[in-house]
Motif scaffolding. Structure first.
Motif, PDB file in Angstrom:
ATOM      1  N   THR A  67      52.067  -7.206   4.197  1.00  0.00           N
ATOM      2  CA  THR A  67      53.490  -7.131   3.846  1.00  0.00           C
ATOM      3  C   THR A  67      54.111  -8.519   3.754  1.00  0.00           C
ATOM      4  O   THR A  67      54.986  -8.763   2.915  1.00  0.00           O
ATOM      5  N   LYS A  77      61.639  -6.037  -2.332  1.00  0.00           N
ATOM      6  CA  LYS A  77      61.607  -4.681  -2.884  1.00  0.00           C
ATOM      7  C   LYS A  77      60.188  -4.138  -2.939  1.00  0.00           C
ATOM      8  O   LYS A  77      59.928  -2.996  -2.536  1.00  0.00           O
ATOM      9  N   MET A  78      59.238  -4.947  -3.401  1.00  0.00           N
ATOM     10  CA  MET A  78      57.854  -4.494  -3.530  1.00  0.00           C
ATOM     11  C   MET A  78      57.203  -4.326  -2.158  1.00  0.00           C
ATOM     12  O   MET A  78      56.343  -3.448  -1.982  1.00  0.00           O
ATOM     13  N   ASN A  80      58.825  -3.343   0.592  1.00  0.00           N
ATOM     14  CA  ASN A  80      59.353  -2.087   1.117  1.00  0.00           C
ATOM     15  C   ASN A  80      58.727  -0.870   0.434  1.00  0.00           C
ATOM     16  O   ASN A  80      58.576   0.187   1.054  1.00  0.00           O
ATOM     17  N   GLN A  81      58.364  -1.016  -0.837  1.00  0.00           N
ATOM     18  CA  GLN A  81      57.700   0.084  -1.537  1.00  0.00           C
ATOM     19  C   GLN A  81      56.345   0.384  -0.916  1.00  0.00           C
ATOM     20  O   GLN A  81      55.957   1.552  -0.778  1.00  0.00           O
ATOM     21  N   THR A  84      56.918   2.249   2.353  1.00  0.00           N
ATOM     22  CA  THR A  84      57.250   3.656   2.095  1.00  0.00           C
ATOM     23  C   THR A  84      56.007   4.443   1.690  1.00  0.00           C
ATOM     24  O   THR A  84      55.815   5.587   2.128  1.00  0.00           O
ATOM     25  N   ALA A  85      55.154   3.844   0.874  1.00  0.00           N
ATOM     26  CA  ALA A  85      53.910   4.501   0.471  1.00  0.00           C
ATOM     27  C   ALA A  85      53.016   4.757   1.683  1.00  0.00           C
ATOM     28  O   ALA A  85      52.345   5.792   1.773  1.00  0.00           O
ATOM     29  N   TYR A 139      59.892  -2.300   8.511  1.00  0.00           N
ATOM     30  CA  TYR A 139      61.138  -2.645   7.821  1.00  0.00           C
ATOM     31  C   TYR A 139      61.818  -3.837   8.478  1.00  0.00           C
ATOM     32  O   TYR A 139      62.414  -4.685   7.802  1.00  0.00           O
ATOM     33  N   ASP A 235      58.736  -5.548 -12.168  1.00  0.00           N
ATOM     34  CA  ASP A 235      59.557  -4.702 -13.007  1.00  0.00           C
ATOM     35  C   ASP A 235      59.634  -5.233 -14.438  1.00  0.00           C
ATOM     36  O   ASP A 235      59.894  -4.480 -15.379  1.00  0.00           O
TER      37      ASP A 235
END
Length: 237
Positions: A67, A77-78, A80-81, A84-85, A139, A235
């Motif tokens: 991380t 952002k990436m 945190n993705q 979440t995954a 987080y 993105d």
């Protein structure tokens, strides 16, 4: 950036995500085995030998290294993705274990119901405890990492790597051991010893992984020609 570089950046992110999720899920599955590592001799902390830790702790620090690397190269952002995954993957694995527990073994099965239950019955509890701790720790780790990154304008990688890990690892260790004691997986008289021992072990590993983070960040920045505080934006890739 060329199309080739864009595809490579996406592929590296995918592989990092796979390593992250694998390390997280495996740590939840193998947590019931404990071992004693004594590189500094026989010390005890609150009645528990220093570095009496679960084998589940072995792959878990890898998740914080990943991380931090994703945070540094791909952004908050990436990172945190990926976190979440990992939550989704852990709960999915817990569902599979619960389903497997309900299916009776045949008489010729190499592993009978009793053995399977002994090994995996506590895994859903471990996953639940781990996920609550994980939510807090990961987080918080990402948030603190980017706080220090912004404050130092992208300098002092070692500072944000270690400062973010120290607090998040303490939260993780304190929460997961506490919940395992609440669920009576572990006795309360081991609580303080396991928290201190686990936290010191994780901090020790955090110091060790700092050179690896520097190495991987250097390789990534050189490969994609990134400035010290520049991030890849998937993105727009």
């Amino acid at each position: 950036m060329t199309l080739k570089d864009r595809k490579l950046a996406q592929r590296i992110y995918l592989y990092l995500g796979a390593l992250f999720i694998t390390s997280l899920v495996v740590s939840n599955l193998i947590f019931q085995k404990f071992f004693y590592w004594n590189p500094f001799g026989d010390f005890t902390v609150f009645g528990v030998s220093l570095f009496v830790v679960s084998v589940g702790i072995l792959p878990y620090p890898i998740t914080f290294l990943i991380t931090d690397l994703i945070s540094e190269i791909y952004g908050r952002k990436m990172a945190n993705q990926i976190v979440t995954a990992g939550i989704f993957a852990s709960f999915f694995s817990m569902g599979i274990i619960l389903l497997a527990e309900t299916v009776p073994a045949i008489s010729s099965s190499p592993i009978n119901d009793e053995t399977f239950t002994q090994v995996f019955a506590l895994s859903p509890i471990a996953v639940l405890a781990s996920m609550i701790a994980y939510l807090l720790a990961q987080y918080v780790d990402v948030a603190i990492y980017h706080f220090w990154k912004k404050l130092t304008n992208g300098k002092y990688l070692w500072l944000r790597n270690n400062f973010s890990t120290f607090l998040s690892q303490f939260l993780d260790t304190f929460t997961v051991v506490g919940l395992l004691c609440v669920f009576k997986v572990l006795p309360w008289d081991l609580f303080f010893g396991l928290v201190v021992s686990g936290f010191i072990f994780k901090i020790f590993i955090a110091f060790i992984d700092t050179p690896f983070l520097y190495f991987f960040v250097y390789i990534m920045r050189k490969r994609f020609n990134l400035k010290p505080n520049e991030e890849l934006d998937l993105d727009t890739l």
